[in-house]
Design a protein around this motif. Structure first.
Motif, PDB file in Angstrom:
ATOM      1  N   GLU A 199      11.364 -28.338  -3.498  1.00 39.52           N
ATOM      2  CA  GLU A 199      12.126 -28.878  -4.636  1.00 39.52           C
ATOM      3  C   GLU A 199      11.585 -30.253  -5.007  1.00 39.52           C
ATOM      4  O   GLU A 199      11.393 -30.566  -6.189  1.00 39.52           O
ATOM      5  CB  GLU A 199      13.616 -28.967  -4.283  1.00 39.52           C
ATOM      6  CG  GLU A 199      14.295 -27.613  -4.321  1.00 39.52           C
ATOM      7  CD  GLU A 199      15.696 -27.631  -3.723  1.00 39.52           C
ATOM      8  OE1 GLU A 199      16.384 -26.622  -3.862  1.00 39.52           O
ATOM      9  OE2 GLU A 199      16.079 -28.650  -3.103  1.00 39.52           O
ATOM     10  N   TYR A 201       8.643 -31.338  -4.519  1.00 39.62           N
ATOM     11  CA  TYR A 201       7.293 -31.164  -5.073  1.00 39.62           C
ATOM     12  C   TYR A 201       7.374 -30.849  -6.562  1.00 39.62           C
ATOM     13  O   TYR A 201       6.605 -31.367  -7.358  1.00 39.62           O
ATOM     14  CB  TYR A 201       6.599 -30.032  -4.322  1.00 39.62           C
ATOM     15  CG  TYR A 201       5.119 -29.895  -4.576  1.00 39.62           C
ATOM     16  CD1 TYR A 201       4.189 -30.460  -3.711  1.00 39.62           C
ATOM     17  CD2 TYR A 201       4.641 -29.182  -5.674  1.00 39.62           C
ATOM     18  CE1 TYR A 201       2.831 -30.326  -3.920  1.00 39.62           C
ATOM     19  CE2 TYR A 201       3.287 -29.041  -5.907  1.00 39.62           C
ATOM     20  CZ  TYR A 201       2.382 -29.614  -5.021  1.00 39.62           C
ATOM     21  OH  TYR A 201       1.037 -29.470  -5.239  1.00 39.62           O
ATOM     22  N   PHE A 202       8.315 -29.995  -6.958  1.00 36.77           N
ATOM     23  CA  PHE A 202       8.370 -29.552  -8.359  1.00 36.77           C
ATOM     24  C   PHE A 202       9.320 -30.388  -9.223  1.00 36.77           C
ATOM     25  O   PHE A 202       9.338 -30.223 -10.446  1.00 36.77           O
ATOM     26  CB  PHE A 202       8.746 -28.064  -8.428  1.00 36.77           C
ATOM     27  CG  PHE A 202       7.633 -27.174  -7.923  1.00 36.77           C
ATOM     28  CD1 PHE A 202       6.420 -27.148  -8.586  1.00 36.77           C
ATOM     29  CD2 PHE A 202       7.801 -26.396  -6.793  1.00 36.77           C
ATOM     30  CE1 PHE A 202       5.378 -26.347  -8.128  1.00 36.77           C
ATOM     31  CE2 PHE A 202       6.765 -25.600  -6.324  1.00 36.77           C
ATOM     32  CZ  PHE A 202       5.556 -25.574  -6.994  1.00 36.77           C
ATOM     33  N   LYS A 203      10.130 -31.232  -8.595  1.00 32.62           N
ATOM     34  CA  LYS A 203      11.030 -32.151  -9.315  1.00 32.62           C
ATOM     35  C   LYS A 203      11.749 -31.460 -10.483  1.00 32.62           C
ATOM     36  O   LYS A 203      11.684 -31.922 -11.632  1.00 32.62           O
ATOM     37  CB  LYS A 203      10.231 -33.342  -9.864  1.00 32.62           C
ATOM     38  CG  LYS A 203       9.533 -34.158  -8.798  1.00 32.62           C
ATOM     39  CD  LYS A 203       8.945 -35.431  -9.429  1.00 32.62           C
ATOM     40  CE  LYS A 203       8.151 -36.235  -8.439  1.00 32.62           C
ATOM     41  NZ  LYS A 203       6.769 -35.744  -8.249  1.00 32.62           N
ATOM     42  N   GLY A 204      12.383 -30.335 -10.206  1.00 35.88           N
ATOM     43  CA  GLY A 204      13.194 -29.677 -11.237  1.00 35.88           C
ATOM     44  C   GLY A 204      12.432 -28.723 -12.135  1.00 35.88           C
ATOM     45  O   GLY A 204      13.041 -27.953 -12.877  1.00 35.88           O
ATOM     46  N   ARG A 205      11.089 -28.766 -12.116  1.00 34.95           N
ATOM     47  CA  ARG A 205      10.323 -27.806 -12.932  1.00 34.95           C
ATOM     48  C   ARG A 205      10.404 -26.425 -12.303  1.00 34.95           C
ATOM     49  O   ARG A 205      10.580 -26.284 -11.107  1.00 34.95           O
ATOM     50  CB  ARG A 205       8.850 -28.237 -13.018  1.00 34.95           C
ATOM     51  CG  ARG A 205       8.606 -29.378 -13.982  1.00 34.95           C
ATOM     52  CD  ARG A 205       7.178 -29.856 -13.897  1.00 34.95           C
ATOM     53  NE  ARG A 205       6.942 -30.577 -12.651  1.00 34.95           N
ATOM     54  CZ  ARG A 205       5.889 -30.406 -11.858  1.00 34.95           C
ATOM     55  NH1 ARG A 205       4.946 -29.537 -12.169  1.00 34.95           N
ATOM     56  NH2 ARG A 205       5.743 -31.119 -10.757  1.00 34.95           N
ATOM     57  N   THR A 206      10.270 -25.380 -13.134  1.00 35.95           N
ATOM     58  CA  THR A 206      10.270 -24.024 -12.590  1.00 35.95           C
ATOM     59  C   THR A 206       8.833 -23.542 -12.515  1.00 35.95           C
ATOM     60  O   THR A 206       8.202 -23.294 -13.539  1.00 35.95           O
ATOM     61  CB  THR A 206      11.084 -23.081 -13.518  1.00 35.95           C
ATOM     62  OG1 THR A 206      12.357 -23.680 -13.701  1.00 35.95           O
ATOM     63  CG2 THR A 206      11.244 -21.704 -12.895  1.00 35.95           C
ATOM     64  N   PRO A 207       8.312 -23.447 -11.311  1.00 36.30           N
ATOM     65  CA  PRO A 207       6.901 -23.094 -11.182  1.00 36.30           C
ATOM     66  C   PRO A 207       6.658 -21.592 -11.268  1.00 36.30           C
ATOM     67  O   PRO A 207       7.568 -20.790 -11.036  1.00 36.30           O
ATOM     68  CB  PRO A 207       6.576 -23.575  -9.771  1.00 36.30           C
ATOM     69  CG  PRO A 207       7.870 -23.457  -9.039  1.00 36.30           C
ATOM     70  CD  PRO A 207       8.963 -23.685 -10.025  1.00 36.30           C
ATOM     71  N   GLN A 211       1.665 -21.349  -8.450  1.00 32.21           N
ATOM     72  CA  GLN A 211       1.928 -22.774  -8.197  1.00 32.21           C
ATOM     73  C   GLN A 211       2.741 -22.965  -6.920  1.00 32.21           C
ATOM     74  O   GLN A 211       2.571 -23.963  -6.220  1.00 32.21           O
ATOM     75  CB  GLN A 211       2.661 -23.396  -9.390  1.00 32.21           C
ATOM     76  CG  GLN A 211       1.793 -23.415 -10.626  1.00 32.21           C
ATOM     77  CD  GLN A 211       2.596 -23.755 -11.866  1.00 32.21           C
ATOM     78  OE1 GLN A 211       3.735 -23.291 -12.054  1.00 32.21           O
ATOM     79  NE2 GLN A 211       2.009 -24.563 -12.730  1.00 32.21           N
TER      80      GLN A 211
END
Ligand code: EPU
Length: 348
Positions: A199, A201-207, A211
């Motif tokens: 979480e 690592y992606f800071k809220g983005r949906t990978p 990825q």
């Protein structure tokens, strides 16, 4: 199948430690597996089934029986709409399967990217990382049953999966030899991003799926948990201790022993009155920081849970460090750490 004598086992392990096997054979087919079992039985020899060697500590004196290296290969994919069964022979490298699944767009094992070892080892200790465990996708495990000298297929529900455990490393430990594992994967399933590290690592983005694989590989590499030839920090068996489950009521006492506030102790309540504690935190707080050295054995510079072979460590050296840590954590916290790797050789 050829039976060789006095074959060093160290090169077959990620620890690069251990003496020779009295006998050694490579099983490339199921018939070879049955033949190896027969050879051991007729010679009255103990049998050790060697997979990817990533969770093993082999004795310096080696193994006095037959080490049967599982070298069965092949992955078959049967597709049904958006779902597929990935049927993999036990000797396939696990990460090859994880990479293939991601490449084909199937979710279910992406968080298990970069784990060393073979497919056959994954159901044995119910391999898990970053919020996924193989028990969530395994449909069945084909095994050779040494009691009945026959191949059988165990359904997921018959495997007794738990944290780092199954019947294959508990009640049926010396009974079953895994030859194939079937995983049910799904193109429609969203990639899993539950674990805190991911979480963050992606800071809220949906990978997308690839990825997630990349992120897991990057996080593992940071912790020395991806094998890099020649790099001491990855010359290990991964986590050397299991994360202990202790009563939630002990939190205050544990915080006190470490002179921190209870909320500063990393802990994961299981909803049943207990909590899982990161063994790495306990190890560090008991006086064994990353980079700790004991002769040729040591603790990884990148993760306190990985005991490492700094170059020429012996199994005895690793056990001496294990004993020091177990005793230190017991004295400091009153918690008994349990080693995770499998010990191969004469009992210690
Ligand atoms: N921590 C420390 N010091 C360290 C490393 C970690 O204090 O050097 C503390 C931190 O508080 C951190 C916590 O431990 O937040 C958890 O660390 P991490 O996320 O690295 O996970 P872990 O509990 O140490 C488990 C598995 C790993 C798996 C990771 C990720 C066990 C025994 N180990 O480690 O599995 O990759 O979670 O899911 O359950 C393995 O079994 O060989 C293995 C590598």
């Amino acid at each position: 199948m050829k039976f060789a004598e006095n074959v060093p086992l160290a090169p077959y392990t990620t620890f690069r430690i251990g003496g020779p096997a009295r006998w050694f054979a490579e099983a490339a087919t199921e018939e070879d597996v049955a033949e190896g079992v027969r050879f051991a039985r007729e010679g009255n020899l103990p049998l050790f089934v060697l997979g990817g060697g990533s969770n093993l500590l082999v004795a310096d004196s080696g193994f006095p029986g037959l080490a049967l290296h599982i070298a069965l290969r092949g992955i078959a994919v049967s597709r049904d709409g958006e779902k597929a069964i990935f049927s993999a022979a036990a000797g396939e490298q696990w990460d090859g399967l994880a990479a293939l699944a991601v490449q084909e767009g199937y979710a279910g094992v992406e968080c298990l990217s970069g784990i060393p070892g073979s497919v056959g080892g994954t159901p044995v200790q119910n391999v898990g990382a970053y919020g996924q465990e193989v028990s969530e996708t395994i449909v069945s495990v084909r095994v050779f049953d040494r009691c009945n000298h026959a191949f059988v297929t165990l359904a997921n529900s018959e495997c007794g999966f738990g944290y780092r455990k199954s019947i294959l490393n508990t009640t049926g430990r010396d009974r079953y030899i895994v030859t194939r594992v079937d995983y049910a994967l799904d193109r429609n399933r969203a990639p899993a991003v539950q674990y805190r590290d991911l979480e963050a690592y992606f800071k809220g983005r949906t990978p997308a799926l690839p990825q997630v694989r990349e992120a897991v590989l990057a996080i593992r590499a940071r912790k020395g948990m991806v094998i890099v030839p020649g790099e001491a920090d990855s010359r290990s068996a991964g986590s050397f201790f299991k994360n202990p489950l202790v009563p939630l009521a002990d939190l205050g006492r544990i915080a006190g022993a470490s002179a921190v506030a209870p909320e500063s102790v990393p802990h994961y309540p299981d909803g049943k009155g207990s909590m899982k504690l990161p063994a790495a935190w306990l190890v560090e707080r008991a006086g064994f920081p990353r980079g700790y050295v004991l002769g040729e054995a040591g603790i990884s510079n990148r993760h306190a849970l990985a005991l490492i072979n700094r170059g020429h460590a012996t199994a005895a050296g690793i056990l001496a460090l294990r004993d020091l840590i177990v005793e230190g954590v017991r004295r400091h916290f009153g918690i008994e750490l349990e080693p995770e790797p499998v010990w191969v050789g004469e009992q210690q």
